[in-house]
Design a protein around this motif. Structure first.
Motif, PDB file in Angstrom:
ATOM      1  N   PHE A 226      44.810  13.750  -4.056  1.00 55.28           N
ATOM      2  CA  PHE A 226      45.942  14.361  -3.247  1.00 55.28           C
ATOM      3  C   PHE A 226      45.505  15.363  -2.308  1.00 55.28           C
ATOM      4  CE2 PHE A 226      49.233  17.648  -3.215  1.00 55.28           C
ATOM      5  CZ  PHE A 226      50.344  16.996  -2.738  1.00 55.28           C
ATOM      6  N   ILE A 227      44.768  16.400  -2.758  1.00 48.42           N
ATOM      7  CA  ILE A 227      44.567  17.678  -1.960  1.00 48.42           C
ATOM      8  C   ILE A 227      43.982  17.156  -0.636  1.00 48.42           C
ATOM      9  CG2 ILE A 227      43.007  19.646  -1.596  1.00 48.42           C
ATOM     10  CD1 ILE A 227      43.168  19.887  -4.556  1.00 48.42           C
ATOM     11  N   GLU A 228      42.946  16.188  -0.487  1.00 50.41           N
ATOM     12  CA  GLU A 228      42.338  15.798   0.750  1.00 50.41           C
ATOM     13  C   GLU A 228      43.422  15.101   1.732  1.00 50.41           C
ATOM     14  OE1 GLU A 228      41.024  15.265  -1.988  1.00 50.41           O
ATOM     15  OE2 GLU A 228      39.137  15.898  -2.495  1.00 50.41           O
ATOM     16  N   PRO A 229      43.905  14.165   1.359  1.00 51.82           N
ATOM     17  CA  PRO A 229      45.070  13.694   2.337  1.00 51.82           C
ATOM     18  C   PRO A 229      46.135  14.633   2.871  1.00 51.82           C
ATOM     19  CG  PRO A 229      45.304  12.312   0.333  1.00 51.82           C
ATOM     20  CD  PRO A 229      44.233  13.241   0.143  1.00 51.82           C
ATOM     21  N   TYR A 230      46.690  15.501   1.816  1.00 53.15           N
ATOM     22  CA  TYR A 230      47.690  16.298   1.847  1.00 53.15           C
ATOM     23  C   TYR A 230      47.224  17.434   3.017  1.00 53.15           C
ATOM     24  CZ  TYR A 230      51.101  19.961   1.096  1.00 53.15           C
ATOM     25  OH  TYR A 230      52.143  21.076   1.318  1.00 53.15           O
ATOM     26  N   MET A 231      45.968  18.066   2.873  1.00 47.46           N
ATOM     27  CA  MET A 231      45.686  19.318   3.512  1.00 47.46           C
ATOM     28  C   MET A 231      44.937  18.608   4.993  1.00 47.46           C
ATOM     29  SD  MET A 231      46.524  21.883   1.995  1.00 47.46           S
ATOM     30  CE  MET A 231      45.584  22.879   3.153  1.00 47.46           C
ATOM     31  N   LEU A 232      44.286  17.513   5.170  1.00 46.75           N
ATOM     32  CA  LEU A 232      43.586  17.240   6.265  1.00 46.75           C
ATOM     33  C   LEU A 232      44.259  16.330   7.489  1.00 46.75           C
ATOM     34  CD1 LEU A 232      39.823  16.777   4.830  1.00 46.75           C
ATOM     35  CD2 LEU A 232      40.859  18.516   6.462  1.00 46.75           C
ATOM     36  N   THR A 233      45.085  15.124   6.626  1.00 46.94           N
ATOM     37  CA  THR A 233      45.847  14.043   7.121  1.00 46.94           C
ATOM     38  C   THR A 233      47.083  14.023   7.408  1.00 46.94           C
ATOM     39  OG1 THR A 233      45.212  12.597   5.775  1.00 46.94           O
ATOM     40  CG2 THR A 233      43.419  12.912   7.239  1.00 46.94           C
ATOM     41  N   GLY A 234      47.713  14.637   6.199  1.00 42.04           N
ATOM     42  CA  GLY A 234      49.178  14.632   6.085  1.00 42.04           C
ATOM     43  C   GLY A 234      49.542  12.965   5.700  1.00 42.04           C
ATOM     44  N   GLY A 235      48.706  12.382   5.333  1.00 30.04           N
ATOM     45  CA  GLY A 235      49.054  10.750   4.944  1.00 30.04           C
ATOM     46  C   GLY A 235      48.686   9.977   6.137  1.00 30.04           C
ATOM     47  N   GLY A 236      48.479  10.589   7.374  1.00 28.99           N
ATOM     48  CA  GLY A 236      48.062   9.766   8.797  1.00 28.99           C
ATOM     49  C   GLY A 236      46.684   9.346   8.664  1.00 28.99           C
ATOM     50  N   PRO A 237      46.099   8.954   9.713  1.00 31.12           N
ATOM     51  CA  PRO A 237      46.986   8.204  11.059  1.00 31.12           C
ATOM     52  C   PRO A 237      47.721   7.105  10.611  1.00 31.12           C
ATOM     53  CG  PRO A 237      44.820   8.210  11.630  1.00 31.12           C
ATOM     54  CD  PRO A 237      44.767   8.926  10.127  1.00 31.12           C
ATOM     55  N   GLU A 238      48.830   6.744  10.867  1.00 29.29           N
ATOM     56  CA  GLU A 238      49.619   5.348  10.725  1.00 29.29           C
ATOM     57  C   GLU A 238      49.675   5.238   9.185  1.00 29.29           C
ATOM     58  OE1 GLU A 238      47.637   2.482  12.970  1.00 29.29           O
ATOM     59  OE2 GLU A 238      47.783   3.638  14.856  1.00 29.29           O
ATOM     60  N   GLY A 239      49.611   6.311   8.324  1.00 25.62           N
ATOM     61  CA  GLY A 239      50.055   6.157   7.077  1.00 25.62           C
ATOM     62  C   GLY A 239      48.740   5.535   6.362  1.00 25.62           C
ATOM     63  N   SER A 240      47.488   5.520   6.968  1.00 28.09           N
ATOM     64  CA  SER A 240      46.370   5.002   6.302  1.00 28.09           C
ATOM     65  C   SER A 240      45.670   5.755   5.274  1.00 28.09           C
ATOM     66  CB  SER A 240      45.366   4.858   7.347  1.00 28.09           C
ATOM     67  OG  SER A 240      44.905   6.195   8.091  1.00 28.09           O
ATOM     68  N   THR A 241      46.140   7.114   5.345  1.00 24.14           N
ATOM     69  CA  THR A 241      45.552   7.922   3.980  1.00 24.14           C
ATOM     70  C   THR A 241      46.734   8.272   3.094  1.00 24.14           C
ATOM     71  OG1 THR A 241      45.784   9.950   5.331  1.00 24.14           O
ATOM     72  CG2 THR A 241      43.745   8.813   5.246  1.00 24.14           C
ATOM     73  N   VAL A 242      47.829   7.650   2.848  1.00 23.40           N
ATOM     74  CA  VAL A 242      48.822   7.892   2.041  1.00 23.40           C
ATOM     75  C   VAL A 242      48.454   7.081   0.780  1.00 23.40           C
ATOM     76  CG1 VAL A 242      51.380   7.560   1.408  1.00 23.40           C
ATOM     77  CG2 VAL A 242      50.718   7.744   3.680  1.00 23.40           C
ATOM     78  N   THR A 243      48.102   7.983  -0.211  1.00 21.08           N
ATOM     79  CA  THR A 243      47.648   7.220  -1.589  1.00 21.08           C
ATOM     80  C   THR A 243      48.988   7.632  -2.621  1.00 21.08           C
ATOM     81  OG1 THR A 243      47.200   9.828  -2.068  1.00 21.08           O
ATOM     82  CG2 THR A 243      45.255   8.518  -1.151  1.00 21.08           C
ATOM     83  N   VAL A 244      48.722   7.075  -3.615  1.00 24.84           N
ATOM     84  CA  VAL A 244      49.884   7.131  -4.585  1.00 24.84           C
ATOM     85  C   VAL A 244      50.382   8.463  -5.158  1.00 24.84           C
ATOM     86  CG1 VAL A 244      50.580   6.383  -7.155  1.00 24.84           C
ATOM     87  CG2 VAL A 244      48.971   4.965  -5.395  1.00 24.84           C
ATOM     88  N   ALA A 245      49.390   9.304  -5.273  1.00 21.18           N
ATOM     89  CA  ALA A 245      49.579  10.827  -5.422  1.00 21.18           C
ATOM     90  C   ALA A 245      50.279  11.333  -4.409  1.00 21.18           C
ATOM     91  CB  ALA A 245      48.356  11.351  -5.847  1.00 21.18           C
ATOM     92  N   TYR A 246      50.044  10.868  -3.042  1.00 22.61           N
ATOM     93  CA  TYR A 246      50.596  11.716  -1.913  1.00 22.61           C
ATOM     94  C   TYR A 246      51.986  11.083  -1.701  1.00 22.61           C
ATOM     95  CZ  TYR A 246      51.381  13.447   2.806  1.00 22.61           C
ATOM     96  OH  TYR A 246      52.114  14.055   3.890  1.00 22.61           O
ATOM     97  N   LEU A 247      52.120   9.759  -2.416  1.00 26.79           N
ATOM     98  CA  LEU A 247      53.315   9.244  -2.176  1.00 26.79           C
ATOM     99  C   LEU A 247      54.612   9.765  -3.055  1.00 26.79           C
ATOM    100  CD1 LEU A 247      55.302   6.999  -0.662  1.00 26.79           C
ATOM    101  CD2 LEU A 247      54.336   5.217  -2.277  1.00 26.79           C
ATOM    102  N   MET A 248      54.164  10.042  -4.568  1.00 24.21           N
ATOM    103  CA  MET A 248      54.644  10.870  -5.261  1.00 24.21           C
ATOM    104  C   MET A 248      55.303  12.118  -4.901  1.00 24.21           C
ATOM    105  SD  MET A 248      52.308  10.067  -8.582  1.00 24.21           S
ATOM    106  CE  MET A 248      52.992  11.238  -9.624  1.00 24.21           C
ATOM    107  N   PHE A 249      54.459  12.810  -3.982  1.00 26.16           N
ATOM    108  CA  PHE A 249      54.796  14.073  -3.589  1.00 26.16           C
ATOM    109  C   PHE A 249      55.898  13.849  -2.484  1.00 26.16           C
ATOM    110  CE2 PHE A 249      54.286  16.975   0.104  1.00 26.16           C
ATOM    111  CZ  PHE A 249      54.286  18.309  -0.622  1.00 26.16           C
ATOM    112  N   GLN A 250      55.591  12.676  -1.776  1.00 32.57           N
ATOM    113  CA  GLN A 250      56.869  12.627  -0.700  1.00 32.57           C
ATOM    114  C   GLN A 250      57.856  12.630  -1.342  1.00 32.57           C
ATOM    115  OE1 GLN A 250      54.944   9.626   1.796  1.00 32.57           O
ATOM    116  NE2 GLN A 250      54.951  11.032   3.522  1.00 32.57           N
TER     117      GLN A 250
END
Length: 288
Positions: A226-250
């Motif tokens: 979660f930390i890496e996609p949240y802090m570095l990419t915000g789930g982007g670009p084009e949703g390519s780094t939206v992980t399950v934990a990040y989607l839970m956060f959203q």
């Protein structure tokens, strides 16, 4: 009387540990389980909705992509974060000088707060003056849009995760390697075994249980990234780094859909429990 006092002290420490687990681990899991069947805004009384939250999560267009990104991240993290620490431990185990200093250097990233490591790598990945593109420029290679391209963003997160976490695994591997009887290596050398054969026929069999344990811990940890996609990419670009934990956060903090977040968390926990049970079964059979 001394025995009773010693036992009371031990039970006191045990009760403290159980209390911490109950408050900070078991209660949140139970609360998440209940929440996954409810609709609530955490202010008004919750209402039971059955499996509607699970249906909402499964029918979300981002659901499949989040699982795919999580699996891709896990596979890449195993290739690097599982193999590289073992290789580093093998090298450190063969050294005769500066071993303590190098162990400190390897473990240093673990002691850094994650936000510090993330900010450091954000500069490394900068497409302009970033360190990695400067190195590519010296090698007369084209620069990369590390965090801005769907083809390299997830791999960039794996690099950060490997650097941040490899120190602990390396020291565990190193401790296991140092417990291997030297007589086994001496016998292998007398039989004419080279480095690779010694690793294959002596090192890996002697550290098999540690390898299996760390494999399980690595998969469980990386699937919750979660930390890496949240802090570095915000789930982007084009949703390519939206992980399950990040989607839970959203779900929870962007859409205020706590029930769907709990349902997705339960799905992830079930997947990890199934894998952990399978892994523990293999480990138990391996020790017989």
């Amino acid at each position: 009387m001394a025995v009773l006092r010693r036992n009371l002290t031990a039970y006191g420490f045990l009760c403290g540990a159980l209390f911490c687990f109950a408050v900070f681990a078991w209660y949140p899991m139970i609360r998440e389980f209940v929440l996954s069947f409810q609709e609530t805004n955490l202010i008004s009384p919750p209402t039971w909705v059955g499996l509607d939250n699970f249906g909402y999560a499964v029918n979300d267009p981002a659901f499949g992509g989040a699982w795919l990104a999580t699996l891709e991240f896990t596979v890449l993290a195993l290739v690097f974060g599982y193999v590289v620490p073992f290789a580093v431990a093998l090298v450190l185990n063969e050294l005769r000088h500066a071993r303590a200093y190098l162990r400190f250097v390897v473990y240093l990233p673990v002691m850094l707060p994650p936000i510090v490591a993330v900010l450091l790598f954000r500069w490394f990945f900068d497409p302009g003056p970033g360190l990695f593109n400067q190195i590519l420029d010296v090698l007369h290679l084209p620069g990369l849009a590390w965090l801005d391209s769907p083809t390299t963003a997830l791999f960039s997160l794996v690099i950060v995760s490997t650097w941040m976490n490899m120190g602990t695994a390396t020291l565990i591997y190193l401790a296991a390697l140092q417990n291997i009887p030297s007589e086994l290596y001496e016998a292998a050398e007398l039989d004419g075994a080279g480095l690779w054969k010694r690793v294959r026929h002596v090192t890996i069999p002697q550290t098999r249980l540690i390898l299996l344990l760390l494999l399980m811990l690595q998969i469980v940890a990386t699937m919750q990234v979660f930390i890496e996609p949240y802090m570095l990419t915000g789930g982007g670009p084009e949703g390519s780094t939206v992980t399950v934990a990040y989607l839970m956060f959203q779900y929870a903090f962007t859409y205020q859909n706590y029930g769907a977040a709990g349902a997705l968390g339960m799905m992830l926990m079930i997947v990890l429990l199934v894998f952990a049970a399978f892994q523990l079964r293999l480990t138990r059979e391996d020790t017989r």
